[in-house]
Motif scaffolding. Structure first.
Motif, PDB file in Angstrom:
ATOM      1  N   ALA A 174       0.865  -1.302   0.078  1.00  0.00           N
ATOM      2  CA  ALA A 174       0.077   0.003  -0.134  1.00  0.00           C
ATOM      3  C   ALA A 174       1.153   1.293   0.070  1.00  0.00           C
ATOM      4  O   ALA A 174       1.951   1.170   0.384  1.00  0.00           O
ATOM      5  CB  ALA A 174      -1.035   0.017   1.274  1.00  0.00           C
ATOM      6  N   GLY A 175       0.273   2.552  -0.426  1.00  0.00           N
ATOM      7  CA  GLY A 175       1.006   3.538  -0.285  1.00  0.00           C
ATOM      8  C   GLY A 175       1.057   3.916   1.032  1.00  0.00           C
ATOM      9  O   GLY A 175       0.392   3.536   2.090  1.00  0.00           O
ATOM     10  N   PRO A 176       2.326   4.961   1.470  1.00  0.00           N
ATOM     11  CA  PRO A 176       2.373   5.221   3.008  1.00  0.00           C
ATOM     12  C   PRO A 176       1.137   5.543   3.648  1.00  0.00           C
ATOM     13  O   PRO A 176       1.256   5.188   4.704  1.00  0.00           O
ATOM     14  CB  PRO A 176       3.617   6.265   2.746  1.00  0.00           C
ATOM     15  CG  PRO A 176       4.151   6.084   1.350  1.00  0.00           C
ATOM     16  CD  PRO A 176       3.236   5.456   0.727  1.00  0.00           C
ATOM     17  N   HIS A 177       0.149   6.440   2.937  1.00  0.00           N
ATOM     18  CA  HIS A 177      -0.635   6.937   3.705  1.00  0.00           C
ATOM     19  C   HIS A 177      -1.740   5.892   3.986  1.00  0.00           C
ATOM     20  O   HIS A 177      -2.634   6.035   5.051  1.00  0.00           O
ATOM     21  CB  HIS A 177      -1.574   7.815   2.843  1.00  0.00           C
ATOM     22  CG  HIS A 177      -1.854   7.435   1.542  1.00  0.00           C
ATOM     23  ND1 HIS A 177      -1.215   7.004   0.409  1.00  0.00           N
ATOM     24  CD2 HIS A 177      -3.332   7.186   1.150  1.00  0.00           C
ATOM     25  CE1 HIS A 177      -2.071   6.582  -0.489  1.00  0.00           C
ATOM     26  NE2 HIS A 177      -3.517   6.637  -0.184  1.00  0.00           N
ATOM     27  N   VAL A 190       3.182  -4.561   5.994  1.00  0.00           N
ATOM     28  CA  VAL A 190       2.654  -3.601   5.111  1.00  0.00           C
ATOM     29  C   VAL A 190       3.917  -2.936   4.510  1.00  0.00           C
ATOM     30  O   VAL A 190       4.824  -2.411   4.921  1.00  0.00           O
ATOM     31  CB  VAL A 190       1.829  -2.615   5.657  1.00  0.00           C
ATOM     32  CG1 VAL A 190       1.150  -1.932   4.462  1.00  0.00           C
ATOM     33  CG2 VAL A 190       0.473  -3.185   6.288  1.00  0.00           C
ATOM     34  N   ILE A 191       3.899  -3.064   3.131  1.00  0.00           N
ATOM     35  CA  ILE A 191       5.235  -2.791   2.244  1.00  0.00           C
ATOM     36  C   ILE A 191       4.883  -1.504   1.344  1.00  0.00           C
ATOM     37  O   ILE A 191       3.507  -1.799   0.827  1.00  0.00           O
ATOM     38  CB  ILE A 191       5.890  -3.802   1.668  1.00  0.00           C
ATOM     39  CG1 ILE A 191       6.277  -4.762   2.746  1.00  0.00           C
ATOM     40  CG2 ILE A 191       7.035  -3.609   0.761  1.00  0.00           C
ATOM     41  CD1 ILE A 191       6.174  -6.170   2.705  1.00  0.00           C
ATOM     42  N   ASP A 192       5.476  -0.685   1.054  1.00  0.00           N
ATOM     43  CA  ASP A 192       5.411   0.439   0.107  1.00  0.00           C
ATOM     44  C   ASP A 192       5.588   0.093  -1.300  1.00  0.00           C
ATOM     45  O   ASP A 192       6.651  -0.232  -1.595  1.00  0.00           O
ATOM     46  CB  ASP A 192       6.272   1.781   0.432  1.00  0.00           C
ATOM     47  CG  ASP A 192       5.811   2.976  -0.203  1.00  0.00           C
ATOM     48  OD1 ASP A 192       4.977   2.662  -1.375  1.00  0.00           O
ATOM     49  OD2 ASP A 192       6.303   4.051  -0.048  1.00  0.00           O
ATOM     50  N   TYR A 193       4.535   0.195  -2.151  1.00  0.00           N
ATOM     51  CA  TYR A 193       4.884  -0.384  -3.711  1.00  0.00           C
ATOM     52  C   TYR A 193       5.593   0.422  -4.376  1.00  0.00           C
ATOM     53  O   TYR A 193       5.815   0.244  -5.370  1.00  0.00           O
ATOM     54  CB  TYR A 193       3.418  -0.909  -4.129  1.00  0.00           C
ATOM     55  CG  TYR A 193       2.502   0.460  -4.510  1.00  0.00           C
ATOM     56  CD1 TYR A 193       2.556   1.266  -5.397  1.00  0.00           C
ATOM     57  CD2 TYR A 193       1.405   0.787  -3.243  1.00  0.00           C
ATOM     58  CE1 TYR A 193       1.835   2.395  -5.475  1.00  0.00           C
ATOM     59  CE2 TYR A 193       0.361   1.534  -3.515  1.00  0.00           C
ATOM     60  CZ  TYR A 193       0.733   2.590  -4.615  1.00  0.00           C
ATOM     61  OH  TYR A 193       0.044   3.711  -4.637  1.00  0.00           O
ATOM     62  N   HIS A 194       5.806   1.693  -3.864  1.00  0.00           N
ATOM     63  CA  HIS A 194       6.659   2.599  -4.506  1.00  0.00           C
ATOM     64  C   HIS A 194       8.109   2.048  -4.457  1.00  0.00           C
ATOM     65  O   HIS A 194       8.683   2.505  -5.387  1.00  0.00           O
ATOM     66  CB  HIS A 194       6.446   3.927  -3.878  1.00  0.00           C
ATOM     67  CG  HIS A 194       5.082   4.595  -3.936  1.00  0.00           C
ATOM     68  ND1 HIS A 194       4.260   4.452  -3.008  1.00  0.00           N
ATOM     69  CD2 HIS A 194       4.477   5.221  -5.048  1.00  0.00           C
ATOM     70  CE1 HIS A 194       3.172   5.141  -3.449  1.00  0.00           C
ATOM     71  NE2 HIS A 194       3.067   5.344  -4.649  1.00  0.00           N
ATOM     72  N   ASP A 195       8.537   1.303  -3.568  1.00  0.00           N
ATOM     73  CA  ASP A 195       9.799   0.741  -3.698  1.00  0.00           C
ATOM     74  C   ASP A 195       9.996  -0.361  -4.769  1.00  0.00           C
ATOM     75  O   ASP A 195       9.156  -1.578  -4.600  1.00  0.00           O
ATOM     76  CB  ASP A 195      10.070   0.102  -2.134  1.00  0.00           C
ATOM     77  CG  ASP A 195      10.410   1.084  -1.249  1.00  0.00           C
ATOM     78  OD1 ASP A 195      10.449   2.139  -1.375  1.00  0.00           O
ATOM     79  OD2 ASP A 195      10.171   0.929  -0.194  1.00  0.00           O
ATOM     80  N   ASP A 196      10.684  -0.110  -5.454  1.00  0.00           N
ATOM     81  CA  ASP A 196      10.637  -1.085  -6.896  1.00  0.00           C
ATOM     82  C   ASP A 196      10.875  -2.891  -6.397  1.00  0.00           C
ATOM     83  O   ASP A 196      10.702  -3.667  -6.867  1.00  0.00           O
ATOM     84  CB  ASP A 196      11.738  -0.663  -7.838  1.00  0.00           C
ATOM     85  CG  ASP A 196      11.158   0.260  -8.601  1.00  0.00           C
ATOM     86  OD1 ASP A 196       9.913   0.622  -8.517  1.00  0.00           O
ATOM     87  OD2 ASP A 196      11.891   1.052  -9.429  1.00  0.00           O
ATOM     88  N   ASP A 197      11.861  -2.709  -5.316  1.00  0.00           N
ATOM     89  CA  ASP A 197      12.324  -4.097  -4.667  1.00  0.00           C
ATOM     90  C   ASP A 197      11.418  -4.662  -3.748  1.00  0.00           C
ATOM     91  O   ASP A 197      11.584  -5.465  -2.925  1.00  0.00           O
ATOM     92  CB  ASP A 197      13.508  -3.878  -4.053  1.00  0.00           C
ATOM     93  CG  ASP A 197      13.691  -3.208  -2.738  1.00  0.00           C
ATOM     94  OD1 ASP A 197      12.586  -2.332  -2.707  1.00  0.00           O
ATOM     95  OD2 ASP A 197      14.555  -3.344  -2.271  1.00  0.00           O
ATOM     96  N   TRP A 198      10.060  -4.066  -3.606  1.00  0.00           N
ATOM     97  CA  TRP A 198       9.121  -4.506  -2.653  1.00  0.00           C
ATOM     98  C   TRP A 198       8.966  -6.030  -2.538  1.00  0.00           C
ATOM     99  O   TRP A 198       8.582  -6.739  -1.544  1.00  0.00           O
ATOM    100  CB  TRP A 198       7.767  -4.048  -2.565  1.00  0.00           C
ATOM    101  CG  TRP A 198       6.779  -4.021  -3.831  1.00  0.00           C
ATOM    102  CD1 TRP A 198       6.674  -3.367  -4.882  1.00  0.00           C
ATOM    103  CD2 TRP A 198       5.840  -5.116  -3.980  1.00  0.00           C
ATOM    104  NE1 TRP A 198       5.657  -3.816  -5.684  1.00  0.00           N
ATOM    105  CE2 TRP A 198       5.158  -5.143  -5.415  1.00  0.00           C
ATOM    106  CE3 TRP A 198       5.671  -6.266  -3.479  1.00  0.00           C
ATOM    107  CZ2 TRP A 198       4.248  -6.092  -5.749  1.00  0.00           C
ATOM    108  CZ3 TRP A 198       4.814  -7.329  -3.862  1.00  0.00           C
ATOM    109  CH2 TRP A 198       4.188  -7.083  -5.089  1.00  0.00           C
ATOM    110  N   PRO A 199       8.819  -6.962  -3.922  1.00  0.00           N
ATOM    111  CA  PRO A 199       8.848  -8.283  -3.852  1.00  0.00           C
ATOM    112  C   PRO A 199      10.154  -8.752  -3.085  1.00  0.00           C
ATOM    113  O   PRO A 199       9.922  -9.862  -2.353  1.00  0.00           O
ATOM    114  CB  PRO A 199       8.939  -8.673  -5.338  1.00  0.00           C
ATOM    115  CG  PRO A 199       8.202  -7.572  -5.952  1.00  0.00           C
ATOM    116  CD  PRO A 199       8.913  -6.267  -5.285  1.00  0.00           C
ATOM    117  N   GLU A 200      11.210  -8.339  -3.191  1.00  0.00           N
ATOM    118  CA  GLU A 200      12.362  -8.930  -2.642  1.00  0.00           C
ATOM    119  C   GLU A 200      12.193  -8.670  -1.235  1.00  0.00           C
ATOM    120  O   GLU A 200      12.892  -9.195  -0.367  1.00  0.00           O
ATOM    121  CB  GLU A 200      13.758  -8.431  -3.320  1.00  0.00           C
ATOM    122  CG  GLU A 200      13.939  -8.693  -4.602  1.00  0.00           C
ATOM    123  CD  GLU A 200      12.814  -8.289  -5.778  1.00  0.00           C
ATOM    124  OE1 GLU A 200      12.589  -7.160  -5.741  1.00  0.00           O
ATOM    125  OE2 GLU A 200      12.744  -9.330  -6.378  1.00  0.00           O
TER     126      GLU A 200
END
Ligand SMILES: NC(=O)c1ccc[n+]([C@@H]2O[C@H](COP(=O)([O-])OP(=O)(O)OC[C@H]3O[C@@H](n4cnc5c(N)ncnc54)[C@H](OP(=O)(O)O)[C@@H]3O)[C@@H](O)[C@H]2O)c1
Length: 308
Positions: A174-177, A190-200
């Motif tokens: 999700a986004g940080p907000h 909960v991980i920020d999807y704006h980080d390209d490496d979120w799957p990692e």
């Protein structure tokens, strides 16, 4: 009857005069619509990508809440005055952006007393989708590690809640907000999807093994979500973007199916607060075109509803 809809596939949303409701078939009810849901899937109907059973000129809208005004001869479960909600496809006549709706009684669920018309109207499609993803496509069970990519949205949030109720350890993007809200729905991570490496990042949290099941609810996001899935796991996407199967991962594309029994079970969870949806904006029927434009731009802040 004046409805909000289209005169032809691809046409603008406008007020259209259509015939008054016809006499009911024996399995049908006539509903006085009090609120109807508006979402980007209505844009897919408008532009011809989803056949909902009616042809233009027609009212748009595939979910609604309202009051039963009349019932067909064979209907025993509902009576005039009952408050109900529905995802009534294939449409028997007009869509739900209309003062009245003809729907099969089998696809109705009672509206919980403490739930607003607007919340009841925007609940059926995302809730049924979430249920069908988790129970039918992914068969999520206690002990599964479940990824929900796109958990900040309405359907994504319901996927988090239902996954958590089934005993899964839920990973969400999700986004940080939206992090706090998504955590409150039951996500453990909960991980920020704006980080390209979120799957990692998910692989790192799970010490390299990944999640056993994943659902993608972000357009174009399934190819990223699969990177966090363990070999031999399951991935379902609801945004028509299934990646090629790899590493023995079972991939499926899910499209919502009307189901009155499932909707009745889900509304019980809504009634007791175990499932929640928030409505961000409400519009009158005359402003349905603006409501759809808002839903297509993005529903951050909550779902979009028409109030009648
Ligand atoms: N196949 C079906 O039957 C079916 C049924 C229901 C929905 N859908 C589709 O599923 C999608 C989600 O539905 P919804 O009801 O949850 O929509 P929604 O309420 O409009 O939510 C969209 C959310 O997507 C998030 N998002 C945007 N870009 C993202 C990205 N790159 N990665 C992760 N999340 C991202 C945003 O989250 P943040 O606020 O956190 O930024 C936004 O709140 C829509 O495209 C919808 O059409 C399909």
């Amino acid at each position: 009857m004046l409805v909000a809809g289209i005169r032809r596939i691809g046409g603008d949303v406008e007020m259209i005069d259509v015939p008054e409701p016809r006499p009911l078939a024996e399995d049908e009810v006539l509903m006085q619509v009090r609120a109807a849901g508006v979402a980007n899937w209505d844009e897919i109907v408008r532009t011809g990508g989803w056949d909902v059973g009616s042809r233009p000129p027609m009212a748009l809208g595939v979910e609604a809440a309202g009051v039963v005004a009349a019932v067909g001869n064979a209907v025993t479960d509902f009576a005039p005055g009952d408050e109900v909600m529905t995802h009534p496809l294939p449409l028997r006549d007009q869509g739900t952006w209309a003062p009245t709706l003809i729907a099969p009684a089998a696809l109705l669920a009672p509206k919980p007393a403490g739930v607003s018309w607007e919340v009841a109207a925007v609940f059926p499609v995302p809730a049924l989708t979430a249920e069908q993803v988790l129970d039918e496509a992914l068969e999520v069970k206690t002990g599964d590690r479940l990824l929900v990519n796109g958990a900040g949205g309405i359907t994504g949030g319901l996927l988090v809640s239902l996954g958590s109720l089934r005993g899964a350890e839920v990973f969400a993007t999700a986004g940080p907000h939206r992090h706090e809200a998504v955590g409150a729905l039951g996500a453990c991570h909960v991980i920020d999807y704006h980080d390209d490496d979120w799957p990692e990042q998910i692989l790192a949290i799970t010490r390299g093994s990944g999640v056993s099941a994943a659902v993608n609810a972000a357009p174009g996001g399934a190819k990223d979500a699969i990177r966090a899935v363990t070999d031999g796991g399951r991935l379902a996407t609801i945004t028509s973007d299934p990646p090629a199967e790899e590493r023995g991962i079972m991939v499926s594309s899910v499209y919502v199916r009307p189901d009155g029994g499932q909707l009745r079970n889900l509304t019980q969870l809504l009634a007791v607060g175990q499932l929640k949806v928030s409505v961000g904006m409400t519009y009158g029927l005359l402003d349905a075109a603006d409501a759809l434009a808002k839903a297509v731009r993005g529903r951050a802040g909550g779902a979009v509803a028409l109030t009648l």
